[in-house]
Write an enzyme that holds these catalytic residues in place. Structure first.
Site, mmCIF file in Angstrom:
data_model
loop_
_atom_site.group_PDB
_atom_site.id
_atom_site.type_symbol
_atom_site.label_atom_id
_atom_site.label_comp_id
_atom_site.label_asym_id
_atom_site.label_seq_id
_atom_site.Cartn_x
_atom_site.Cartn_y
_atom_site.Cartn_z
ATOM 1 N N ALA A 134 3.496 1.806 6.032
ATOM 2 C CA ALA A 134 2.748 0.777 5.317
ATOM 3 C C ALA A 134 2.328 1.278 3.943
ATOM 4 O O ALA A 134 2.030 2.461 3.762
ATOM 5 C CB ALA A 134 1.518 0.366 6.127
ATOM 6 N N SER A 135 2.340 0.365 2.987
ATOM 7 C CA SER A 135 1.844 0.631 1.645
ATOM 8 C C SER A 135 2.564 1.840 1.034
ATOM 9 O O SER A 135 3.781 1.830 0.889
ATOM 10 C CB SER A 135 0.325 0.821 1.705
ATOM 11 N N THR A 136 1.819 2.904 0.714
ATOM 12 C CA THR A 136 2.437 4.066 0.085
ATOM 13 C C THR A 136 3.474 4.731 0.990
ATOM 14 O O THR A 136 4.458 5.288 0.499
ATOM 15 C CB THR A 136 1.363 5.105 -0.309
#
Length: 200
Positions: A99-101
């Site tokens: 998720a995300s980064t």
């Protein structure tokens, strides 16, 4: 890892039994497991493992398994830059979630070596602001830095997914969740895996 107990693995050799923590045992097989939020401490450990494995066998594959909710952008970029810096080919595997980064790390594996397990998910979103406070001038500087960070994430993802920055910006405006198959179709990974590949 919080309060979880890290299991040990016992290996029998002609010289007797040897006990390793499971992460050291995986490292001996050139496997790095990133299973937590990404911060400076986690990044330092992953970077040290990448550099160690490269120095021991620069032409041999390093496998990075990812199950992470994301985390610090600067910590992410430190890991990402090291992945691209080392000579060893890097395979990335998403188990659970990237998720995300953490999605950037998945996408940053070598072409043809980015995998997602069949029930994993990948989430793209804007870098978090972290709830900053301060004077109006401070907030303006922080907003400018957030725009720079977002642009950097978009450029890295554009390089690996072959989407243009405008498409990525629109898709990352709100959290966008991908199934394993959707992540491959989008270019964040190359293949969905149900069973382990035969390692060479």
């Amino acid at each position: 890892m919080g309060s979880y107990t890290i299991p040990n693995v016992v290996e029998r050799t002609p010289q007797g039994e040897r006990s390793y923590d499971v992460f050291s045992r995986l490292l001996s097989e050139r496997i790095i497991f990133l299973g937590t939020e990404i911060d400076d401490g986690v990044a330092n450990v992953v970077i040290a493992q990448l550099l160690h494995l490269e120095s021991s066998a620069p032409e041999s594959e390093i496998a990075v398994y990812i199950n992470s909710p994301g985390g610090s952008f600067t910590s992410l970029m430190a890991i990402y830059d090291t992945m691209t810096f080392v000579q060893a080919p890097i395979s990335t595997f998403c188990v659970g979630q990237a998720a995300s980064t953490a999605a950037v790390l998945l996408a940053g594996g070598d072409p043809g070596r980015r995998f997602v397990l069949e029930h994993a998910r990948v989430l793209l979103g804007q870098p978090a602001s972290g709830g900053r406070q301060g004077t109006v001038s401070d907030l303006a500087l922080q907003a400018k830095e957030m725009v720079r960070i977002r642009s950097q994430v978009e450029e890295v993802l554009a390089r690996h997914t072959h989407h243009d920055v405008a498409t990525l910006r629109a898709d990352m405006d709100r959290d966008k969740v991908f199934t394993a198959q959707e992540a491959v179709a989008y270019g964040l990974a190359d293949e969905v895996l149900a069973r382990r590949l035969t390692r060479v």
